[in-house]
Scaffold this motif. Structure first.
Motif, mmCIF file in Angstrom:
data_model
loop_
_atom_site.group_PDB
_atom_site.id
_atom_site.type_symbol
_atom_site.label_atom_id
_atom_site.label_comp_id
_atom_site.label_asym_id
_atom_site.label_seq_id
_atom_site.Cartn_x
_atom_site.Cartn_y
_atom_site.Cartn_z
ATOM 1 N N GLY A 1 -7.491 5.858 13.881
ATOM 2 C CA GLY A 1 -6.269 6.503 14.416
ATOM 3 C C GLY A 1 -5.202 6.031 13.542
ATOM 4 O O GLY A 1 -4.249 6.900 13.367
ATOM 5 N N HIS A 2 -5.084 4.621 12.918
ATOM 6 C CA HIS A 2 -4.079 4.181 12.191
ATOM 7 C C HIS A 2 -4.007 5.234 10.857
ATOM 8 O O HIS A 2 -2.906 5.798 10.453
ATOM 9 C CB HIS A 2 -4.158 2.695 11.779
ATOM 10 N N GLN A 3 -5.106 5.656 10.380
ATOM 11 C CA GLN A 3 -5.150 6.320 9.017
ATOM 12 C C GLN A 3 -4.498 7.788 9.320
ATOM 13 O O GLN A 3 -4.142 8.390 8.580
ATOM 14 C CB GLN A 3 -6.676 6.286 8.590
ATOM 15 N N ILE A 4 -5.175 8.399 10.540
ATOM 16 C CA ILE A 4 -4.794 9.698 10.943
ATOM 17 C C ILE A 4 -3.365 9.810 11.077
ATOM 18 O O ILE A 4 -2.786 10.667 10.530
ATOM 19 C CB ILE A 4 -5.697 10.250 12.184
ATOM 20 N N LEU A 5 -2.746 8.933 11.832
ATOM 21 C CA LEU A 5 -1.332 9.091 11.906
ATOM 22 C C LEU A 5 -0.551 8.664 10.532
ATOM 23 O O LEU A 5 0.510 9.565 10.170
ATOM 24 C CB LEU A 5 -0.787 7.994 13.041
ATOM 25 N N ASN A 6 -0.945 7.984 9.843
ATOM 26 C CA ASN A 6 -0.298 7.563 8.631
ATOM 27 C C ASN A 6 -0.508 8.967 7.620
ATOM 28 O O ASN A 6 0.525 9.418 7.155
ATOM 29 C CB ASN A 6 -0.878 6.418 7.794
ATOM 30 N N TYR B 1 9.090 7.536 13.169
ATOM 31 C CA TYR B 1 8.572 6.555 14.010
ATOM 32 C C TYR B 1 7.319 7.521 14.412
ATOM 33 O O TYR B 1 6.869 8.514 14.493
ATOM 34 C CB TYR B 1 9.365 6.753 15.519
ATOM 35 N N GLY B 2 6.137 6.433 14.625
ATOM 36 C CA GLY B 2 4.866 7.030 15.189
ATOM 37 C C GLY B 2 4.161 5.929 16.162
ATOM 38 O O GLY B 2 4.513 4.744 15.871
ATOM 39 N N ASP B 3 3.654 6.296 17.153
ATOM 40 C CA ASP B 3 3.259 5.468 18.317
ATOM 41 C C ASP B 3 1.784 5.978 18.935
ATOM 42 O O ASP B 3 1.925 6.886 19.622
ATOM 43 C CB ASP B 3 4.096 5.407 19.245
ATOM 44 N N THR B 4 0.754 5.146 18.423
ATOM 45 C CA THR B 4 -0.685 5.655 19.110
ATOM 46 C C THR B 4 -1.127 6.726 18.746
ATOM 47 O O THR B 4 -2.030 6.938 17.899
ATOM 48 C CB THR B 4 -0.499 5.339 20.482
ATOM 49 N N ASP B 5 -0.716 8.045 19.216
ATOM 50 C CA ASP B 5 -1.035 9.363 18.933
ATOM 51 C C ASP B 5 0.170 10.166 18.800
ATOM 52 O O ASP B 5 -0.007 11.574 18.655
ATOM 53 C CB ASP B 5 -1.715 9.749 20.233
ATOM 54 N N SER B 6 1.148 9.920 18.458
ATOM 55 C CA SER B 6 2.503 10.634 18.336
ATOM 56 C C SER B 6 3.266 10.465 17.079
ATOM 57 O O SER B 6 3.271 9.285 16.631
ATOM 58 C CB SER B 6 3.289 10.492 19.491
ATOM 59 N N VAL B 7 3.901 11.447 16.503
ATOM 60 C CA VAL B 7 4.766 11.284 15.278
ATOM 61 C C VAL B 7 6.042 11.866 15.729
ATOM 62 O O VAL B 7 6.152 13.090 16.232
ATOM 63 C CB VAL B 7 4.192 11.873 13.997
ATOM 64 N N GLU C 1 2.455 11.405 6.107
ATOM 65 C CA GLU C 1 2.650 11.622 4.821
ATOM 66 C C GLU C 1 2.701 12.990 4.541
ATOM 67 O O GLU C 1 3.339 13.644 3.601
ATOM 68 C CB GLU C 1 1.439 11.076 4.199
ATOM 69 N N ARG C 2 1.653 13.962 5.053
ATOM 70 C CA ARG C 2 1.755 15.431 4.936
ATOM 71 C C ARG C 2 3.027 16.011 5.394
ATOM 72 O O ARG C 2 3.403 16.882 4.531
ATOM 73 C CB ARG C 2 0.634 16.074 5.765
ATOM 74 N N ILE C 3 3.647 15.516 6.286
ATOM 75 C CA ILE C 3 4.900 16.032 6.836
ATOM 76 C C ILE C 3 5.988 15.796 6.239
ATOM 77 O O ILE C 3 6.863 16.748 5.743
ATOM 78 C CB ILE C 3 5.153 15.529 8.335
ATOM 79 N N GLU C 4 6.071 14.541 5.467
ATOM 80 C CA GLU C 4 7.090 14.276 4.690
ATOM 81 C C GLU C 4 6.988 14.932 3.317
ATOM 82 O O GLU C 4 8.073 15.498 2.718
ATOM 83 C CB GLU C 4 7.313 12.741 4.343
ATOM 84 N N GLN C 5 5.717 14.879 2.774
ATOM 85 C CA GLN C 5 5.641 15.506 1.331
ATOM 86 C C GLN C 5 5.410 16.947 1.150
ATOM 87 O O GLN C 5 5.970 17.573 0.276
ATOM 88 C CB GLN C 5 4.337 14.953 0.775
ATOM 89 N N HIS C 6 4.805 17.451 2.194
ATOM 90 C CA HIS C 6 4.540 18.988 2.124
ATOM 91 C C HIS C 6 5.660 19.633 2.759
ATOM 92 O O HIS C 6 6.046 20.918 2.473
ATOM 93 C CB HIS C 6 3.228 19.450 2.626
#
Length: 775
Positions: free
Chosen positions: A512-517, A533-539, A521-526
Motif C-alpha cells: 500500500g505504501h508503494q502504491i500511494l508513493n 497529502y496522502g493517507d492510507t488509500d487516498s491522495v 510520483e506519477r501525478i507530479e511528474q506526468h
C-alpha cells in the motif's frame, strides 16, 4: 423437513456424547433441532502421536485418526476426537501444558458443525437414518421482535415498572396501584410484576428481544430481582432460567434459549453508526428527531422517582416511549436487516459483537480443509518484523484552492486480490520445489503462489457481491460486505489470529505504501500537479489556486481513469498480474486547509478541513480529525470552528465573529456550550498516577452519591459531563463554583482559531486583545 434461520445454538454433554441444539425461526414458528452423538475435534501433528497417547493414557473416551491433511508447514496431521466437552477441556489442557501442538482446538463443536457444512444463517432440517441433521439453505426470516425496558429505584434494588412493546403489543406493568388504562396493569408487589412479565414475554414468544443497555442493566437487574423474590427468570423457549454474565473483555452477554438479545448501543456500533454520545435520548434525537418522554432528561433518575410517587401515568408513558424509541431506532438504522445480511455472509450469530476472527474462520477454514490443510497453531508465524501501519504521507500545510481527492476503492482487499496475499498461498510459495513461474513476491521474504490461493478468491466473491448489493440498493448487505472485506486485513494483522504472520500483514501495508508513493510520483511528474497529502488509500492533489475551475469533477474522473490504466500496464509488465486496483475520483474541494501540527511548522496528519463541491452546484463543509468532529471538545469550540472556517472559505469577514464569541463567552451567554463530554476507559479506582479532568469530576460526583447512599453513577465506558471552574473540573450535576472563562478562551477558542489564522497572516491573541481589554 423445515427451513429456518438459526437463532441460538447450545452444546451440552449427555452421558457419553455431545448434543448440539439449534433454535430456528421458521415460517411455521420456532423449531428446535437436536443433533446427537457428536464429538469435539481438533488437530495434532501425526509425528507427536506417541507423546499424545502417553499423555492421555489414563483417560477414556478419546481417539486419534490419521488424515490425509497437513498443516501449512506441510507436516501431516491427525484428528483428535473426544466424546464429551468435559473430557475435551481436560485433554486440551494436558496437551497444552506438555507443549504439544494443537490446531483449531478453540472452535466449539456447535460452531464447527455449521461451519463445515457451509451453513451461515439458514438451514434445512433433514432426516437421515432416523436422526435429525442440518444442511445449508436459503431462507428470509420474518422475526418477531419485542422491545423491553424497566424502571427502578435509584439503587436498582426494586423494580418500579416494566414496559413491553412490539407489533400488536404495548404493555406496562407497574409495581403497585396504577391508572386504569387498557395498556397498564397494576401488580401487587415486585413478585407479581415479575411473574406477569415472564408470562407476557412467553405468551408473545419473540425471536428477538431488544433494548438500550438491555443486557448490562435491564436483564441483569431482572435476574437479580427474580432471585431475590425466589423466582426463576424463565423467559426463553426452554424452562431453564436465563444466563446473564460478563465476558473477560468486560462486555455483558445474555443466553436465553431460543431467543436472541440485541443491545441497541452495541448493535449500532457494530453496524458502524457513530454518535457523539450513545444515550437513548441523544441517539433518538439524532435519528428520529424526538427523545424521551420526560422533562428532566439530565436528572432522569430523580425524576423517575418523583413520577412513581406522584404521577404513575406519566411514568408508564415514559417507560413505554423508551421501548418505542428503541424499536424505531432499530427500524430507522436498518439494524435487523444488517444483522441478517451479516449472518448470511459470515455465519456469525445475530448477537455476536465484533467477531472478525470468527467470521474469517467461517469463510476460510472449510475451504482450507478441502484443499488438504488445517490452520496453524495460534499466531505461530513470523512476529519479529517491523511492520508499518497504513500509509500517511508528510503533508504540506497551507490554505489552498482546488484540491482533488483520489481514493483507491477498498485498497487493502484489492492488494490481497492483485498480489495473491494468502496464508495458503504463502505456505505454497515458500515450500521447497515451488515453480518460479507460479510465484509472486511479497515483502520481508514472503513469496506467494499465484495458483494455490483462497483469500483472493474469497475477496473477489465478496467484491462482486458488494457491487451487486449497491446496484440493487441493498445498503445493509453492502455495509456488511464492506466491513468483512476490510476485516480480512485486520484479522491477518492481529496477534490473536490463528493465521497471524507479519509477512502477510507486511506484504499488504508495504505494498500500500508503494502504491500511494508511486501514484503521487506519477501525478507530479506526468500531470504536473502537486500532491500535498496522502493517507492510507487516498491522495490529495492541488490543481493550483489559479485553476480555471471548468469541468473540474470531469477532470478528476479522467485523471483517475488514466492512473488506473497506468497501473494495469505497470502490474502486467512488472509482475504479469491483472490489476484489481481501482482509483476513483472522490471529491473536489474549492477551498481546503491542511493545518500545521501544534507548536510546529510541520504539516498535520489525518486532520484537515475543506469546502467540498457536491452535485448540482451545492457545497458541504467537511472536517476530518479537527475539533469540530471530536467529541472531547466543547460545543463552543465546534460551533466556533465551523462558523470561522465557513467565513474564511467563503472570503467573508470573520473578525466580528471572534469578538462576538468572546463577548458571549465572558458574559455567561454560552454556558450551555461549555460542557465537556469524556468517556471513562477504565474503572475510576484504576486511575492512580494520572487523573485527567473528567476523572476528578467523576470522583466528586461519586463522593456525593456515597454520602447520599446512592449507587455509583459511572461504569467503564460511561461519559462524564463536566465544566472547568475556578476551582478545577466539576461535574455538571454538581456545579458549585464559577466557570473559568479564561480557560475556555485559551484552551478552546485559541487552538481552533490559530489552526487557520496564521495562513492569513493573523493570530487569535492579537485579534482577541481588544476584547480581553474590556474585562
Amino acid at each position: 423437513m423445515a427451513t429456518g434461520f438459526v437463532l441460538t445454538r447450545q452444546q451440552r454433554d449427555l452421558d457419553d456424547s455431545i448434543e448440539l441444539s439449534y433454535w430456528l425461526s421458521t415460517a411455521e414458528g420456532p423449531n428446535r433441532i437436536d443433533i446427537h452423538s457428536e464429538e469435539a475435534v481438533c488437530f495434532v501433528l501425526t509425528a507427536e502421536r506417541e507423546a499424545i497417547q502417553q499423555r492421555l493414557s489414563d483417560l477414556q473416551g478419546w481417539r486419534l485418526r490419521e488424515l490425509s491433511l497437513c498443516n501449512l508447514q506441510q507436516r501431516p496431521v491427525s484428528a483428535l476426537y473426544c466424546r464429551t466437552l468435559s473430557l475435551y477441556r481436560d485433554v486440551i489442557a494436558r496437551l497444552g501444558q506438555a507443549g504439544l501442538a494443537l490446531m483449531e482446538e478453540d472452535i466449539r463443536p456447535v460452531d464447527r458443525y455449521l461451519m463445515e457444512r457451509f451453513i451461515h444463517a439458514s438451514a434445512l432440517t433433514v432426516d437421515r437414518d432416523g436422526k435429525q441433521q442440518l444442511k445449508a439453505a436459503d431462507y428470509s426470516p420474518a422475526f418477531r421482535i419485542l422491545s423491553l425496558d424497566i424502571e427502578t429505584t435509584m439503587r436498582a434494588d426494586r423494580i418500579l415498572s416494566v414496559a413491553l412493546q412490539g407489533p400488536g403489543l404495548e404493555l406496562v406493568l407497574v409495581n403497585g396501584e396504577a391508572p386504569n388504562e387498557a395498556w397498564i396493569r397494576s401488580c401487587r408487589g415486585e413478585r407479581e410484576l415479575l411473574e406477569r412479565m415472564i408470562a407476557a414475554i412467553n405468551a408473545y414468544d419473540p425471536d428477538i428481544l431488544i433494548g438500550w443497555n438491555v443486557i448490562g442493566f435491564d436483564l441483569r437487574v431482572l435476574e437479580a430481582r427474580a432471585k431475590a423474590q425466589g423466582l426463576r427468570l424463565s423467559i426463553g423457549r426452554e424452562p431453564q432460567p436465563i444466563l446473564v454474565d460478563r465476558a473477560q473483555n468486560g462486555r455483558w452477554f445474555a443466553r436465553i434459549p431460543g431467543r436472541v438479545v440485541l443491545d441497541g448501543i452495541d448493535t449500532l456500533k457494530g453496524a458502524t453508526w457513530r454518535f457523539e454520545r450513545y444515550g437513548l435520548d441523544f441517539v433518538a434525537h439524532e435519528l428520529l428527531g424526538r427523545g424521551k418522554a420526560i422533562d428532566k432528561v439530565d436528572d432522569r433518575g430523580a425524576e423517575i422517582q418523583r413520577l412513581y410517587a406522584e404521577d404513575r401515568l406519566a411514568l408508564a408513558r415514559y417507560n413505554l416511549e423508551d421501548c418505542r424509541l428503541v424499536s424505531e431506532i432499530f427500524a430507522k438504522a436498518g439494524l435487523i436487516e444488517y444483522l441478517i445480511e451479516r449472518a448470511r455472509l459470515t455465519g456469525l450469530p445475530l448477537d455476536k459483537v465484533g467477531g472478525s476472527q470468527q467470521a474469517f474462520d467461517n469463510l476460510y477454514l472449510p475451504a482450507l480443509h478441502r484443499r488438504g490443510h488445517v490452520a496453524p497453531q495460534y499466531a505461530s508465524g513470523r512476529s519479529d518484523l517491523s511492520i508499518p501501519g497504513g500509509f500517511v504521507m508528510e503533508s504540506r500545510p497551507g490554505l489552498y484552492r482546488h484540491i482533488l481527492v483520489l481514493d483507491f476503492k477498498s485498497l487493502y482487499p484489492s492488494i490481497i486480490r492483485t498480489f495473491k496475499i494468502d496464508p495458503l498461498g504463502l505456505s505454497k510459495g515458500c515450500a521447497e520445489g515451488a515453480v518460479s513461474d507460479d510465484l509472486v513476491p511479497g515483502f520481508h521474504g514472503a513469496i506467494f503462489s499465484r495458483s494455490q490461493t483462497l483469500l483472493p478468491e474469497i475477496i473477489e466473491t465478496l467484491w462482486h457481491a458488494r457491487d451487486r448489493a449497491k446496484a440493487e440498493g441493498n445498503a445493509a448487505l453492502s455495509q456488511a460486505i464492506k466491513i468483512q472485506m476490510n476485516a480480512c486485513y485486520g484479522v491477518l494483522g492481529s496477534r490473536v489470529c490463528r493465521f497471524f504472520d507479519q509477512r502477510l500483514s507486511g506484504s499488504i501495508t508495504l505494498r500500500g505504501h508503494q502504491i500511494l508513493n508511486q501514484t503521487a510520483e506519477r501525478i507530479e511528474q506526468h500531470h504536473g500537479h502537486r500532491v500535498i497529502y496522502g493517507d492510507t488509500d487516498s491522495v490529495f492533489v492541488w490543481l493550483g489556486d489559479d485553476w480555471p475551475d471548468r469541468n473540474t469533477s470531469l477532470y478528476g474522473e479522467q485523471l483517475a481513469v488514466e492512473l488506473n490504466r497506468w497501473w494495469c500496464e505497470q502490474l502486467r509488465e512488472r509482475f504479469d498480474l491483472d490489476s484489481a486496483l481501482e482509483l476513483q475520483f472522490e471529491a473536489h474541494y474549492s477551498r481546503f486547509l491542511m493545518p500545521r501540527m501544534r507548536h510546529s511548522e510541520k504539516g498535520s496528519k489525518k486532520r484537515y478541513a475543506g469546502l467540498k463541491r457536491t452535485g448540482k452546484g451545492g457545497e458541504e463543509l467537511v472536517f476530518r480529525g479537527l475539533e469540530s468532529v471530536r467529541t472531547d471538545w466543547t460545543a463552543l469550540a465546534r460551533s466556533f470552528q465551523r462558523e470561522l472556517y465557513a467565513r474564511i472559505f467563503h472570503d467573508r469577514p470573520y473578525h466580528p465573529l471572534i469578538a462576538e464569541t468572546i463577548e458571549c463567552l465572558r458574559g455567561g451567554r454560552s454556558d450551555e456550550l461549555l460542557v465537556y463530554h469524556r468517556r471513562l476507559r477504565q474503572p475510576l479506582e484504576a486511575y492512580t498516577h494520572n487523573q485527567p479532568p473528567h476523572v476528578k469530576a467523576a470522583r466528586l460526583l461519586e463522593a456525593e452519591r456515597r454520602q447520599q447512599r446512592l449507587p455509583p453513577a459511572y461504569t467503564v465506558g460511561d461519559s462524564v459531563q463536566y465544566l472547568i471552574t475556578v476551582n478545577g473540573p466539576e461535574p455538571l450535576e454538581l456545579l458549585r463554583s464559577p466557570i473559568d472563562y479564561q480557560h475556555y478562551v485559551d484552551k478552546q477558542l485559541l487552538p481552533v482559531a490559530d489552526s487557520i489564522l496564521p495562513f492569513l497572516g493573523e493570530g487569535f491573541e492579537a485579534l482577541a486583545a481588544p476584547q480581553i481589554d474590556l474585562f
